[in-house]
Design a protein around this motif. Structure first.
Motif, mmCIF file in Angstrom:
data_model
loop_
_atom_site.group_PDB
_atom_site.id
_atom_site.type_symbol
_atom_site.label_atom_id
_atom_site.label_comp_id
_atom_site.label_asym_id
_atom_site.label_seq_id
_atom_site.Cartn_x
_atom_site.Cartn_y
_atom_site.Cartn_z
ATOM 1 N N GLY A 66 0.791 -1.225 0.000
ATOM 2 C CA GLY A 66 0.000 0.000 0.000
ATOM 3 C C GLY A 66 0.819 1.268 0.000
ATOM 4 N N ASP A 67 2.154 1.153 -0.036
ATOM 5 C CA ASP A 67 3.009 2.334 -0.083
ATOM 6 C C ASP A 67 3.059 2.890 -1.508
ATOM 7 O OD1 ASP A 67 3.647 2.054 2.598
ATOM 8 O OD2 ASP A 67 5.395 0.785 2.180
ATOM 9 N N THR A 68 3.349 4.186 -1.620
ATOM 10 C CA THR A 68 3.550 4.811 -2.928
ATOM 11 C C THR A 68 5.027 5.128 -3.087
ATOM 12 O OG1 THR A 68 1.332 5.786 -2.909
ATOM 13 C CG2 THR A 68 2.936 6.736 -4.428
ATOM 14 N N ARG A 69 5.603 4.586 -4.144
ATOM 15 C CA ARG A 69 7.037 4.767 -4.404
ATOM 16 C C ARG A 69 7.229 5.444 -5.762
ATOM 17 N NH1 ARG A 69 9.648 4.114 0.118
ATOM 18 N NH2 ARG A 69 11.551 3.681 -1.076
ATOM 19 N N ASP A 79 14.764 2.899 -7.345
ATOM 20 C CA ASP A 79 13.802 3.660 -6.539
ATOM 21 C C ASP A 79 14.445 4.958 -6.058
ATOM 22 O OD1 ASP A 79 12.190 4.555 -4.256
ATOM 23 O OD2 ASP A 79 11.185 2.610 -4.415
ATOM 24 N N VAL A 80 13.788 6.081 -6.298
ATOM 25 C CA VAL A 80 14.338 7.374 -5.868
ATOM 26 C C VAL A 80 13.439 8.031 -4.808
ATOM 27 C CG1 VAL A 80 15.552 7.783 -8.031
ATOM 28 C CG2 VAL A 80 13.191 8.582 -7.784
ATOM 29 N N SER A 81 12.587 7.244 -4.194
ATOM 30 C CA SER A 81 11.641 7.797 -3.215
ATOM 31 C C SER A 81 12.352 8.453 -2.038
ATOM 32 C CB SER A 81 10.704 6.693 -2.701
ATOM 33 O OG SER A 81 10.040 6.056 -3.760
ATOM 34 N N LYS A 83 15.325 9.709 -1.862
ATOM 35 C CA LYS A 83 15.986 10.951 -2.275
ATOM 36 C C LYS A 83 14.982 12.096 -2.347
ATOM 37 C CE LYS A 83 19.894 9.102 -4.942
ATOM 38 N NZ LYS A 83 20.540 9.089 -6.280
ATOM 39 N N MET A 84 13.807 11.819 -2.911
ATOM 40 C CA MET A 84 12.794 12.862 -3.026
ATOM 41 C C MET A 84 12.287 13.266 -1.648
ATOM 42 S SD MET A 84 11.226 14.937 -4.992
ATOM 43 C CE MET A 84 11.615 14.270 -6.621
ATOM 44 N N GLN A 85 12.070 12.317 -0.779
ATOM 45 C CA GLN A 85 11.597 12.629 0.566
ATOM 46 C C GLN A 85 12.642 13.421 1.343
ATOM 47 O OE1 GLN A 85 10.786 8.619 1.748
ATOM 48 N NE2 GLN A 85 8.785 8.549 0.726
ATOM 49 N N ALA A 86 13.913 13.091 1.158
ATOM 50 C CA ALA A 86 14.976 13.823 1.842
ATOM 51 C C ALA A 86 15.061 15.261 1.319
ATOM 52 C CB ALA A 86 16.308 13.110 1.649
ATOM 53 N N PHE A 87 14.911 15.429 0.002
ATOM 54 C CA PHE A 87 14.929 16.783 -0.558
ATOM 55 C C PHE A 87 13.776 17.604 -0.006
ATOM 56 C CE2 PHE A 87 12.919 19.558 -3.747
ATOM 57 C CZ PHE A 87 13.849 20.590 -3.705
ATOM 58 N N GLY A 131 1.942 13.499 -6.551
ATOM 59 C CA GLY A 131 3.394 13.505 -6.641
ATOM 60 C C GLY A 131 4.042 13.574 -5.262
ATOM 61 N N LEU A 132 5.165 12.908 -5.100
ATOM 62 C CA LEU A 132 5.769 12.802 -3.774
ATOM 63 C C LEU A 132 6.137 14.156 -3.184
ATOM 64 C CD1 LEU A 132 8.069 9.638 -3.817
ATOM 65 C CD2 LEU A 132 5.626 9.848 -3.335
ATOM 66 N N PHE A 133 6.682 15.054 -3.997
ATOM 67 C CA PHE A 133 7.059 16.371 -3.481
ATOM 68 C C PHE A 133 5.819 17.165 -3.082
ATOM 69 C CE2 PHE A 133 7.539 20.919 -4.313
ATOM 70 C CZ PHE A 133 8.523 21.236 -3.400
ATOM 71 N N THR A 134 4.808 17.171 -3.933
ATOM 72 C CA THR A 134 3.610 17.951 -3.640
ATOM 73 C C THR A 134 2.844 17.371 -2.457
ATOM 74 O OG1 THR A 134 3.453 18.735 -5.918
ATOM 75 C CG2 THR A 134 1.432 18.809 -4.611
ATOM 76 N N ALA A 135 2.858 16.063 -2.317
ATOM 77 C CA ALA A 135 2.211 15.453 -1.147
ATOM 78 C C ALA A 135 2.861 15.950 0.140
ATOM 79 C CB ALA A 135 2.295 13.931 -1.238
ATOM 80 N N ALA A 136 4.196 16.015 0.143
ATOM 81 C CA ALA A 136 4.908 16.517 1.324
ATOM 82 C C ALA A 136 4.634 18.006 1.528
ATOM 83 C CB ALA A 136 6.408 16.264 1.174
#
Length: 319
Positions: A66-69, A79-81, A83-87, A131-136
């Motif tokens: 159920g995770d989004t990567r 997988d660059v998840s 890296k994106m989360q750290a940024f 998108g991962l960045f916009t979600a954060a």
């Protein structure tokens, strides 16, 4: 603090050639019209994590857990998840003063909604990702006006976004200049008719909250709670019905100053607006004319008449 609102924006929307295919998605309204009134802070999250231009396409993967990567479409094992989360964790704390953010639709990093999800075998799934960045971004700043380029082609959503941007910018400036009870009360008073046009239940709820400001020893805490309530109300697009109620309310201020013929003319213009035959600019122009002829101290303070620069022409649409 900058006298103009500062907006974050996906770099490709400014015309920068930062997309995975070496292209861009320059948005005319944003860069040709809105740019006169705001400043931008462009960012391409994918380049920010070290990816080149051009680069292989990325996609969002919904795992069996159920995770989004976020992974490369040609090499789903890469997988660059993280890296994106750290940024995002490093970048987002530095943009607390922004008045809004415009993101690129459908992007696995920047898309706000309806981003395609794939399963771990590469099968296409539903368009229900963010998108991962916009979600954060939206999790960190839930009150921040965030829109994507595709949705900004809708005149109602475009006006709503711009209106929220200028409201938040004014509120941020109030905070930067030093919070006082008087300043906060005056700000809220200026926005009363605007809030009423957006959401009548929200307007009725926030009024008593503001009236209890004297019970708050910590004005910063009050500001945080007020900002959340204010921006939640403004996020609901103003309806023709609510606008009509506000226009009729304003009309009442001039009943004794204008003639029966003028009252009938004004009522007809408001009714034609309500029926979708005229843009809201028509009754507002007439009301502003009467306000200039018959000044009223309360109405003259109302942000409802000019919530953003007139030159953006956002009140011309009939729809």
């Amino acid at each position: 603090m900058n006298s103009k609102p500062t907006l974050g924006i996906s770099g490709c929307l400014t015309g920068s050639t930062v997309r995975f295919d070496g292209g861009h998605k320059r948005m005319g309204f944003v860069m040709d019209d809105l740019a006169q009134w705001v400043s931008f802070r462009p960012v391409c999250p994918e380049m920010a994590i070290g990816l080149p231009v051009p680069r292989p396409a990325l996609r969002l993967i919904r795992t069996v857990d159920g995770d989004t990567r976020m992974r490369f479409s040609h090499a789903p094992g890469e997988d660059v998840s993280e890296k994106m989360q750290a940024f995002a964790a490093d970048f987002l704390p530095g943009i607390a003063d922004l008045a809004g953010f415009i993101v690129c639709a459908k992007s696995p990093s920047c898309g706000m909604e309806r981003v395609r999800l794939y399963d771990e075998n590469g099968n296409r799934g539903r368009k229900e990702g963010t998108g991962l960045f916009t979600a954060a971004l939206m999790e960190t700043y839930p009150w921040l006006p965030v829109e994507e380029d595709g949705r900004l082609h809708d005149p109602v959503l475009r006006e709503n976004f711009v209106e929220r941007v200028f409201a938040l910018h004014e509120l941020n400036r109030l905070r930067a200049e030093g919070l006082t009870r008087g300043g906060l009360l005056a700000f809220h008073s200026r926005y009363k008719l605007q809030l009423l046009a957006h959401c009548q239940p929200g307007y009725r709820e926030i009024g008593p909250f503001v009236a209890r400001i004297h019970e708050w020893d910590d004005l910063e805490s009050f500001f945080v709670a007020y900002r959340e309530k204010l921006m939640a109300i403004l996020k609901k697009p103003a309806s023709r019905k609510n606008h009509t109620n506000v226009l009729m309310h304003i009309q009442g201020y001039f009943n004794k100053q204008i003639s029966a013929r003028q009252r009938a003319e004004l009522r007809d213009v408001i009714i034609n607006y309500r029926a979708g035959k005229l843009p809201i600019l028509a009754p507002l122009t007439l009301l502003k004319h009467y306000l200039a002829e018959h000044p009223d101290r309360y109405l003259q303070t109302q942000n409802y008449f000019d919530p953003y620069p007139d030159s953006l022409c956002l009140r011309l649409a009939v729809s």
